[in-house]
Design a protein around this motif. Structure first.
Motif, PDB file in Angstrom:
ATOM      1  N   UNK A1011       0.884  -1.181   0.000  1.00  0.00           N
ATOM      2  CA  UNK A1011       0.000   0.000   0.000  1.00  0.00           C
ATOM      3  C   UNK A1011       0.912   1.219   0.000  1.00  0.00           C
ATOM      4  N   UNK A1012       0.838   2.039  -1.058  1.00  0.00           N
ATOM      5  CA  UNK A1012       1.758   3.171  -1.184  1.00  0.00           C
ATOM      6  C   UNK A1012       1.496   4.232  -0.129  1.00  0.00           C
ATOM      7  N   UNK A1013       0.236   4.627   0.068  1.00  0.00           N
ATOM      8  CA  UNK A1013      -0.108   5.616   1.088  1.00  0.00           C
ATOM      9  C   UNK A1013      -1.284   5.067   1.890  1.00  0.00           C
ATOM     10  N   UNK A1014      -1.037   4.728   3.127  1.00  0.00           N
ATOM     11  CA  UNK A1014      -2.069   4.097   3.936  1.00  0.00           C
ATOM     12  C   UNK A1014      -3.089   5.124   4.414  1.00  0.00           C
ATOM     13  N   UNK A1015      -4.323   4.645   4.610  1.00  0.00           N
ATOM     14  CA  UNK A1015      -5.415   5.465   5.121  1.00  0.00           C
ATOM     15  C   UNK A1015      -6.062   4.736   6.297  1.00  0.00           C
ATOM     16  N   UNK A1016      -6.939   5.486   7.008  1.00  0.00           N
ATOM     17  CA  UNK A1016      -7.593   4.896   8.181  1.00  0.00           C
ATOM     18  C   UNK A1016      -8.430   3.673   7.799  1.00  0.00           C
ATOM     19  N   UNK A1017      -8.998   3.721   6.628  1.00  0.00           N
ATOM     20  CA  UNK A1017      -9.875   2.638   6.219  1.00  0.00           C
ATOM     21  C   UNK A1017      -9.108   1.353   5.909  1.00  0.00           C
ATOM     22  N   UNK A1066     -13.876  17.453  28.082  1.00  0.00           N
ATOM     23  CA  UNK A1066     -14.254  16.098  27.708  1.00  0.00           C
ATOM     24  C   UNK A1066     -13.286  15.561  26.654  1.00  0.00           C
ATOM     25  N   UNK A1067     -13.110  14.219  26.593  1.00  0.00           N
ATOM     26  CA  UNK A1067     -12.196  13.642  25.592  1.00  0.00           C
ATOM     27  C   UNK A1067     -12.664  13.973  24.169  1.00  0.00           C
ATOM     28  N   UNK A1068     -11.724  13.904  23.173  1.00  0.00           N
ATOM     29  CA  UNK A1068     -12.106  14.208  21.783  1.00  0.00           C
ATOM     30  C   UNK A1068     -12.994  13.102  21.209  1.00  0.00           C
ATOM     31  N   UNK A1069     -13.806  13.507  20.243  1.00  0.00           N
ATOM     32  CA  UNK A1069     -14.653  12.526  19.554  1.00  0.00           C
ATOM     33  C   UNK A1069     -13.799  11.529  18.764  1.00  0.00           C
ATOM     34  N   UNK A1070     -12.723  12.034  18.108  1.00  0.00           N
ATOM     35  CA  UNK A1070     -11.858  11.184  17.277  1.00  0.00           C
ATOM     36  C   UNK A1070     -10.540  10.984  18.015  1.00  0.00           C
ATOM     37  N   UNK A1071     -10.268   9.749  18.417  1.00  0.00           N
ATOM     38  CA  UNK A1071      -9.015   9.474  19.130  1.00  0.00           C
ATOM     39  C   UNK A1071      -7.879   9.073  18.194  1.00  0.00           C
ATOM     40  N   UNK A1072      -8.042   9.179  16.836  1.00  0.00           N
ATOM     41  CA  UNK A1072      -6.985   8.836  15.885  1.00  0.00           C
ATOM     42  C   UNK A1072      -6.779   7.348  15.734  1.00  0.00           C
ATOM     43  N   UNK A1073      -7.785   6.536  16.103  1.00  0.00           N
ATOM     44  CA  UNK A1073      -7.736   5.078  15.994  1.00  0.00           C
ATOM     45  C   UNK A1073      -6.717   4.475  16.965  1.00  0.00           C
ATOM     46  N   UNK A1074      -6.441   5.174  18.058  1.00  0.00           N
ATOM     47  CA  UNK A1074      -5.586   4.630  19.116  1.00  0.00           C
ATOM     48  C   UNK A1074      -5.902   5.384  20.404  1.00  0.00           C
TER      49      UNK A1074
END
Length: 1232
Positions: A1011-1017, A1066-1074
């Motif tokens: 995969x040349x450029x990885x994405x969240x998906x 409050x914590x963020x809605x998006x934790x960056x997948x970690x």
């Protein structure tokens, strides 16, 4: 209020850049084109581009363009050497940037990881004759590099590791320190991985600082190297054979490959031959130096400790203790000086002086310096002629530093440059010489930091090589070469033995700048051989051949018959123009006089006698000086006596008087003069006519002249040529009759040059040359040939034979392998030697390579077989042209080529083989000398398929979740096995992969997911399946793509009290997948809005900010942090927090006012003046007073005058200018 500490490390003078847009670092692939752009503030600024501090000009490689204030540099067709530093300069502004070369992806399939650990990690083979080779457990690794400038604790200074700043870690295995007994062998091994190297690395072994061991190879030292093509690892070995006591010491191994470099140090301890009986502990304190003196050399205490353990364990080359040994030096360092004697006694140390000296040298733990933030590195290295830059960092930017060299202060000159940038100080030494090899000290007050600079001389190269020479015995020979540096030291050798100046002055060595000359006086046959000149950067070889002097006679003297008053000329030609000779007449030496002339011009010797008389008749001999032979001829005096007879006599030609007959042939050498003086008789005097064929010769026929005198007819050819050859007829007539005679003249010459010789074959140091005879032999048979050879780049031809060689095929020997030569041939007949032939085609003496190594079967199927092998161990100087592969059936001798031509690869697949047959295979290497010996399989191979179940070998790093950042490249290599080739299938979360996002590449041994450029998906579970018919194997890989988190939510100010503020969010809605690992909280005063960090990596979602300043109003913001980094945007507090004052009222102090009043006082009185009647006059004065004077009276006595009212003019404070006189006034004017 709270104090703030601001530290500024930049220059105090702000620098304004001329660039509004600066070029940035770029990465590109080989062959691509890169454009660097820069924008200047002004359009008319002159811009220069540099590469490695050298200006770049427009060419096919570089394109420089400028349009207004936009400037660009284009680099075309990028190569590996373009990966350097660049710069753009405008005025006094300079911006640096770099170009990096992107490593190409590995296209070939990677081999599967073997499950057998014995296969996965091959063992290094060690020679049987070196049982004492050190192992990893036998000695500690002291070859680690020191990057922070601090040596390992307890390591002596002489063993400090290499401290160069460009170490790149090329070693995969470093040589280890070891011990050996006197007379035993030991081997040190270094290994370098060659996967990332474009060519073979260069390895050098040193002892001490700069003693290169390559020049010491011989009986006791051997350097070996080999390359494993399977593991792609270079192995370098240093064998020490029959070790001696002076071999002990510190050694260093350096490896370099283009711009990469690595180095490591190791030690060798040599022990005396040890026996358990009669061991003398005093031998352990023997000093390593051979110089006389009480304190000379170093004491090897580590050898003492190992000797004591040796007594317990028995004789072994390297002792490995399984019990923890006591470090005496660590105990001594921690103990007080009063306990040194006690500790030495307990551990058997008797030399207290040596112990104290070593303790003093041992590096103690340095205290943290208050003046230096960064000290000098322990050592620096630079090549001669280059520059070096030393750097320190000081704690106080205004501190004054002092630089010293060997304790003497360095003053600013053109070579020594001092620089100060913020808290950094630099010492730059330009054009380093050997005198700069010294210890340098930087001092700030009483504190100092010391380093050592090593100046390494560059290798001296041989610019002009030696040339082969062939001389005669007794001559003087000069071998001359030219090196790259004046004053360099060279070594001369003859057949491997070094030459020195002896008492007989046989050899003389001359040095003139870069030229070096070896002079050999009065050479003999014993001086034949190969002479070599060596420098530390190269060598040159030449051959000397000495021949005995053999004089050849190209033209001998001939008998002469002359008449009175004529001239007699004896002429001969020999091969050596420097040979002198003596003429004799009847055994008596001939002296030159008015009639006799002796000349020597080049190779021709002449004796000329004018006005010949009867007494000149006799035997004449020419004797060359120094040779035991002579040339003889006879001079006949012709006296013609004709008796007068009154009657008529018919004419008669007297050829018999000349000793010739009508059938005689007269030989004349081309270019020489032919004079025939033929006596004739007849009465009356006959008429003479000369003819050649049907042509009558006259006096005007060019270089042919005829002349008639009384009693003679003379025929002369000046400079005989080939066309003058033929039968000449002379006819004499008178009234009584006529007579005729024919004279056959033959013009002989040296033969024509042969055609260019042909090289039939070449060997390691020889060649076979063949040529054709010349088309014209010069009128005389060819008696042989002379051959010459020369190196292609030389201009000096060297003769290979002095005696004529009769055959037309010759084997030339004693040539140097790998050097290009040319050959040419002379033809020789009785007259002389022809001009040389054209040179042959250049050829190089080479030998066939050794046989290929490691031939084995890599794979096999029903009709195909895959073979692989390694290159020959000895290739020689000629390039390897390729490999030829052949096969035959078992029991047959008929070898069949597997394919047409040659292959350059070291592996091949042979197809269309008969199934079930037993076949034998062999491989031969080819170069210009022909095929090498064949490498053959040990036994025949049966052609049939080998089945293997499919199996996936998941790498260890992929057995856990693979975490990658968004945008990073993913390259998963999954090895597998299976025959025939299995079918590979990839899925993600039980669904097929998207080919637009994911690329799959399969080979026989592995599969690659890219995969040349990885994405969240792209996060998820990836399954791979390998299947052969109904047999399959599965494996899974989990990939997690992480990104920066989003900002926290709902930051609120909960409470404000005193100097404190309570916050909550409050914590963020998006934790960056970690997972969120923490928060960063910052505050800012609303007056300045400058943000300051309060907490970092704070884990809770509420906090209390304290120590706020009274009367200020604050706002707050919070960043979220995960494993990737800070969130791009913060969460700002909607409300601000105001820190209330405590209500203290300021009461100003009361002061008593001062009385500034002052009485009026004149500061400038009135001055007497003379005026003319009828004119106005102004009188002025100045007065001072507080408060200001407001009125002034003017009194004038004697006469009534019109006075102008007084005027106020600008003046100093508290003073007034008046146009009147107060107190006294006198006016003067002329009467009417």
């Amino acid at each position: 209020m709270h104090p703030f500490l601001l530290t500024y490390t930049g220059s105090l003078t702000p620098s304004v850049s001329a660039f509004t847009k600066k070029p940035k670092n770029q990465t590109a692939e080989i062959g691509a084109t890169v454009i660097f752009e820069a924008e200047t503030e002004k359009p008319d600024v002159k811009v220069r581009w540099q590469r490695d501090s050298k200006d770049i000009s427009s060419s096919y490689k570089y394109t420089i363009s400028a349009e207004g204030n936009m400037h660009s540099l284009t680099i075309n067709n990028i190569a590996q050497e373009d990966a350097v530093g660049y710069a753009v300069i405008a005025g006094v502004s300079k911006v640096k940037f770099e170009l990096k070369i992107k490593e190409s992806e590995v296209k070939g399939p990677q081999k599967a990881v073997s499950p057998d650990p014995a296969v996965a990690e091959p063992k290094s083979e060690e020679p049987k004759e070196t049982p004492s080779a050190p192992t990893e457990s036998s000695a500690p690794d002291t070859s680690g590099t020191v990057s922070d400038g601090i040596a390992p604790e307890g390591l002596p200074e002489i063993h400090q590791p290499d401290t160069r700043q460009d170490l790149t870690g090329l070693f995969t295995e470093k040589p280890q320190s070891g011990e050996v007994n006197v007379g035993e062998n030991i081997t040190f091994v270094a290994r370098v991985c060659g996967e990332s190297l474009l060519k073979k690395p260069t390895v050098k072994w040193f002892k001490g600082k700069w003693m290169d061991l390559a020049s010491k190879s011989g009986k006791h030292l051997q350097l070996k190297e080999h390359y494993d093509r399977n593991t792609k690892v270079y192995t370098f070995e240093m064998h020490i054979i029959a070790a001696k006591g002076n071999f002990a010491g510190a050694y260093r191994c350096e490896v370099s490959s283009k711009d990469k470099f690595d180095s490591c140090n190791f030690d060798l301890a040599v022990h005396e031959a040890r026996t358990t009986d009669g061991f003398d502990i005093r031998t352990a304190f023997r000093r390593t130096s051979t110089d006389a003196g009480e304190d000379s050399g170093e004491l090897d205490f580590s050898a003492l400790l190992k000797k004591s353990s040796f007594l317990k364990t028995g004789p072994r080359a390297v002792h490995v203790s399984t019990e923890s040994e006591v470090d005496v030096w660590e105990i001594l360092q921690k103990a007080s000086p009063s306990e040194y004697e006690k500790i030495a006694f307990q551990h058997g140390i008797t030399d207290l002086r040596g112990m104290l000296k070593r303790l003093k040298k041992m590096k103690k733990e340095e205290k943290k310096s208050a003046a230096f933030l960064r000290k000098l590195d322990p050592a620096y290295q630079v090549e001669k002629g280059h520059k070096i830059k030393m750097q320190i960092e000081v704690a106080n930017p205004d501190a004054e530093v002092k630089w010293l060299k060997n304790g003497q202060e360095i003053h600013l000159t053109g070579r020594y440059i001092f620089e100060s940038v913020g808290n950094k100080r630099f010492l730059t030494i330009n054009n380093c010489t050997l005198a700069d090899d010294a210890a340098y000290t930087c001092m700030i007050g009483e504190e100092k930091t010391i380093t050592e600079l090593f100046v390494k001389e560059p290798p001296v190269l041989i610019v002009r090589n030696l040339e082969d020479q062939m001389v005669m015995k007794g001559e003087r020979v000069e071998f001359e070469c030219e090196v790259s540096e004046e004053g360099a030291q060279v070594k001369w050798e003859k057949d491997g033995v070094e030459l020195t100046r002896d008492e007989s002055f046989k050899y003389r060595f001359k040095k003139d700048g870069c030229k070096h000359v070896l002079i050999i006086n009065d050479v003999t046959k014993e001086d034949c051989g190969h002479y070599r000149v060596k420098t530390n950067g190269g060598q040159s070889l030449a051959e000397l051949m000495v021949q005995e002097k053999q004089l050849e006679v190209y033209q001998s003297i001939a008998d002469l018959t002359v008449k009175a008053k004529d001239q007699a000329v004896f002429k001969c030609e020999v091969s050596d123009e420097n040979v002198k000779g003596i003429w004799y007449k009847n055994g008596v030496e001939v002296k030159a006089d008015a009639r006799t002339h002796i000349t020597h011009i080049g190779r021709i010797h002449k004796l000329t006698i004018d006005d010949v008389k009867p007494e000149d008749e006799g035997d004449y001999t020419f004797v060359p000086e120094g040779y035991a032979f002579n040339l003889s001829a006879k001079l006949n005096f012709l006296e013609v006596k004709i008796d007068f007879v009154p009657r008529q006599d018919p004419p008669k030609i007297h050829l018999d008087c000349m000793g010739r007959t009508a059938e005689s042939t007269i030989l004349v050498v081309a270019g020489n003069k032919l004079r025939l003086d033929v006596p004739i008789t007849g009465d009356p005097a006959p008429i003479v006519v000369w003819t050649k064929g049907e042509k009558v010769l006259t006096d005007s026929d060019g270089h042919v002249h005829v002349e008639s005198t009384k009693g003679h007819c003379i025929f002369t050819i000046e400079g005989a040529e080939r066309q003058d050859e033929g039968v000449y007829s002379v006819i004499v007539r008178n009234p009584a009759g006529e007579d005729t005679a024919d004279i056959n003249v033959k013009v002989v010459d040296v033969p024509d040059p042969p055609e260019a010789p042909r090289i039939l074959s070449v060997g390691e140091d020889s060649c076979i040359v063949q040529w054709d005879p010349p088309l014209f032999d010069g009128g005389q048979p060819v008696i042989g040939y002379v051959l010459e050879r020369k190196k292609k780049k030389s201009y000096r031809w060297m003769r290979l034979n002095f005696d004529p060689y009769k055959e037309t095929t010759y084997e030339a020997k004693r040539m140097i392998e790998g050097v290009a030569y040319e050959m040419r041939v002379y033809a020789v007949n009785a007259i002389g030697m022809s001009r040389p032939s054209a040179a042959s085609q250049p050829f190089v003496p080479v030998a066939p390579t050794s046989e290929p190594t490691g031939l084995c079967v890599e794979d096999i199927s029903d009709t195909t077989i895959s073979l692989k092998w390694r290159a020959p161990e000895r290739i020689g100087s000629a390039e390897l042209e390729g490999y030829g592969v052949e096969y035959c059936k078992e029991g047959s001798d008929e070898w069949i080529p597997a394919f047409k031509g040659l292959t350059e690869r070291t592996s091949v697949i042979i197809r269309d083989l008969p199934t079930g047959e037993k076949m034998q295979f062999r491989v031969r290497a080819y170069n210009m000398a022909g095929p090498s010996p064949a490498a053959t399989l040990q036994q025949a191979v049966t052609i049939r398929e080998i089945m293997q179940r499919p199996k996936i070998w998941v790498p260890r790093n992929l057995r856990q979740t693979l975490i990658k950042k968004v945008g990073e490249m993913i390259n998963l290599v999954i090895p597998f096995q299976g025959k025939p080739r299995p079918q590979v299938t990839w899925t993600k979360n039980d669904e097929p992969l998207d080919p637009k996002q994911v690329s799959i590449r399969n080979s026989d041994t592995d599969t690659i997911l890219f995969i040349r450029r990885s994405e969240r998906k792209d996060s998820g579970k990836y399954d791979v399946q390998v299947q052969i018919e109904n047999v399959e194997d599965r494996a899974s890989v989990n990939i997690q793509i992480v990104d920066l988190p989003g900002p926290p939510q709902n930051l609120k100010v909960i409470d404000v009290w005193g100097f404190n503020v309570a916050l909550e969010w409050k914590p963020p809605k998006d934790n960056g997948n970690c997972d969120i690992t923490g928060y960063t909280i910052q505050k800012a005063d609303k007056k300045t809005m400058e943000w300051y960090t309060v907490f970092e990596q704070y884990r809770r979602t509420n906090c209390v900010v304290s120590d706020l300043i009274m009367g200020n109003e604050y706002v707050f913001r919070v960043y979220a942090i995960n494993m990737v980094g800070l969130s791009p945007e913060p969460c700002l507090s909607k409300d601000s927090a105001y820190i209330q004052k405590t209500g203290i009222v300021y009461k100003p102090p009361s002061y008593k006012e001062h009385d500034f009043s002052e009485a009026p006082k004149f500061t400038h009185p009135l001055v007497s003046r003379s005026v003319i009647a009828g004119y106005s006059a102004t009188l002025s004065c100045s007065v001072r007073g507080i408060p200001k004077v407001s009125t002034c009276d003017l009194n004038i006595k004697g006469h009534a005058l019109y006075c102008r009212s007084w005027l106020l003019k600008p003046c100093p404070p508290n003073s007034t200018a008046l146009s009147a006189a107060a107190i006294h006034l006198s006016l003067k004017w002329p009467r009417p």
